[in-house]
Structure formats: structure tokens, C-alpha cells
Design a protein around this motif. Structure first.
Motif, PDB file in Angstrom:
ATOM      1  N   ILE A 193       0.869  -1.169   0.000  1.00  0.00           N
ATOM      2  CA  ILE A 193       0.000   0.000   0.000  1.00  0.00           C
ATOM      3  C   ILE A 193       0.907   1.220   0.000  1.00  0.00           C
ATOM      4  O   ILE A 193       1.860   1.275   0.777  1.00  0.00           O
ATOM      5  CB  ILE A 193      -0.906   0.019   1.247  1.00  0.00           C
ATOM      6  N   SER A 194       0.612   2.199  -0.850  1.00  0.00           N
ATOM      7  CA  SER A 194       1.508   3.353  -0.889  1.00  0.00           C
ATOM      8  C   SER A 194       0.765   4.641  -1.184  1.00  0.00           C
ATOM      9  O   SER A 194      -0.337   4.641  -1.723  1.00  0.00           O
ATOM     10  CB  SER A 194       2.606   3.135  -1.927  1.00  0.00           C
ATOM     11  N   TYR A 223       4.902   7.473   1.683  1.00  0.00           N
ATOM     12  CA  TYR A 223       5.277   6.191   2.275  1.00  0.00           C
ATOM     13  C   TYR A 223       4.840   5.023   1.387  1.00  0.00           C
ATOM     14  O   TYR A 223       3.867   5.122   0.662  1.00  0.00           O
ATOM     15  CB  TYR A 223       4.603   5.995   3.645  1.00  0.00           C
ATOM     16  N   THR A 224       5.567   3.922   1.519  1.00  0.00           N
ATOM     17  CA  THR A 224       5.142   2.632   0.994  1.00  0.00           C
ATOM     18  C   THR A 224       5.078   1.687   2.169  1.00  0.00           C
ATOM     19  O   THR A 224       6.022   1.597   2.954  1.00  0.00           O
ATOM     20  CB  THR A 224       6.119   2.094  -0.058  1.00  0.00           C
ATOM     21  N   LEU A 225       3.978   0.982   2.297  1.00  0.00           N
ATOM     22  CA  LEU A 225       3.751   0.094   3.424  1.00  0.00           C
ATOM     23  C   LEU A 225       3.655  -1.339   2.901  1.00  0.00           C
ATOM     24  O   LEU A 225       2.783  -1.640   2.092  1.00  0.00           O
ATOM     25  CB  LEU A 225       2.458   0.504   4.132  1.00  0.00           C
ATOM     26  N   ILE A 280       7.845  -0.176   6.678  1.00  0.00           N
ATOM     27  CA  ILE A 280       7.511   1.165   6.220  1.00  0.00           C
ATOM     28  C   ILE A 280       8.708   1.730   5.465  1.00  0.00           C
ATOM     29  O   ILE A 280       9.795   1.866   6.030  1.00  0.00           O
ATOM     30  CB  ILE A 280       7.142   2.070   7.411  1.00  0.00           C
ATOM     31  N   ILE A 281       8.511   2.047   4.195  1.00  0.00           N
ATOM     32  CA  ILE A 281       9.561   2.633   3.372  1.00  0.00           C
ATOM     33  C   ILE A 281       9.200   4.095   3.131  1.00  0.00           C
ATOM     34  O   ILE A 281       8.098   4.395   2.657  1.00  0.00           O
ATOM     35  CB  ILE A 281       9.692   1.892   2.034  1.00  0.00           C
ATOM     36  N   LEU A 285      -2.718   5.068   5.432  1.00  0.00           N
ATOM     37  CA  LEU A 285      -2.223   3.794   4.905  1.00  0.00           C
ATOM     38  C   LEU A 285      -2.587   2.642   5.818  1.00  0.00           C
ATOM     39  O   LEU A 285      -2.979   1.563   5.353  1.00  0.00           O
ATOM     40  CB  LEU A 285      -0.706   3.848   4.720  1.00  0.00           C
ATOM     41  N   PHE A 286      -2.450   2.842   7.124  1.00  0.00           N
ATOM     42  CA  PHE A 286      -2.790   1.763   8.064  1.00  0.00           C
ATOM     43  C   PHE A 286      -4.272   1.427   8.006  1.00  0.00           C
ATOM     44  O   PHE A 286      -4.659   0.280   8.232  1.00  0.00           O
ATOM     45  CB  PHE A 286      -2.396   2.147   9.494  1.00  0.00           C
TER      46      PHE A 286
END
Length: 115
Positions: free
Chosen positions: A28-29, A33-35, A87-88, A110-111
Motif C-alpha cells: 500500500i503506498s 510512504y510505501t507500506l 515502512i519505506i 495507509l494503516f
């Protein structure tokens, strides 16, 4: 709330499981952030934070990691349990650093998409 040691992904095996072809990882992004999400069959969630070296200097990288850890610690009740999160950080500018509330809003969105 306190951030416990068991809630951090520290070991190489835990982090490499996100990149293993056998595991089903949900990505997911948004622009910041990218998750990466992986089910962990525990009653609590664990996380790790990463940012590339070319995004900013060490001061900026450490700052953004502290921000993400604080968001995770303070919003644990809003984060779905039973998952590992990697988390990126995609976008972070040390000259124009986003406010804590902006980072918090983006990460919580995102969460919420995990379920």
C-alpha cells in the motif's frame, strides 16, 4: 503507551520475509510512504522503517525514522494488530521537512487501508 522491543522488526530473517516469494505481501503506498504488510499470527503488530541514503543526509533519515516510530507508538490502538509492517519512506526533504501532523495523517491513512 510504550513502544516495546517485541514490536520492532530487528532480525534479518524477519525483514527478509517481506521479500520472500513464498509469502503474500500486501503493498500500500501514497506519495510519502510505501507500506509492506505481512500477516504474522501474533496478537500484536511489529514494524521496521527504512529510507534510502540518497533521499537525505543522516540527520534527515534519523529524524524521519523517529517521527514514524513516534506515530506508531502513539497510534497503536488505530493500527490493525496481527501484522508485520515494513515502512519505506519515499519522499522526505530535509530542507522542507513536513510537519508531524502531515506525516501522521498520511501514515494513518495507509494503516486504515490494511483491512
Amino acid at each position: 503507551m510504550k513502544l516495546y522491543s517485541k514490536e520492532r522488526l530487528k532480525h534479518r530473517n524477519d525483514i527478509s520475509s517481506f521479500f520472500n516469494r513464498d509469502n503474500i505481501v500486501k503493498r500500500i503506498s501514497n506519495f510519502r510512504y510505501t507500506l509492506l504488510v505481512l500477516k504474522n499470527n501474533r496478537l500484536y503488530c511489529r514494524f521496521a522503517v527504512a529510507i534510502k541514503k540518497n533521499k537525505t543526509n543522516s540527520v534527515g533519515r534519523n529524524r524521519v525514522k523517529r517521527i514514524v516510530r513516534e506515530i506508531f507508538r502513539s497510534q497503536k490502538d488505530k493500527i490493525p494488530a496481527g501484522y508485520d509492517y515494513f515502512i519505506i519512506v519515499n519522499k522526505f526533504d530535509s530542507y522542507y521537512s513536513p510537519s508531524f501532523s502531515d506525516c501522521k495523517r498520511d501514515l494513518i491513512k495507509l494503516f486504515q487501508k490494511v483491512l
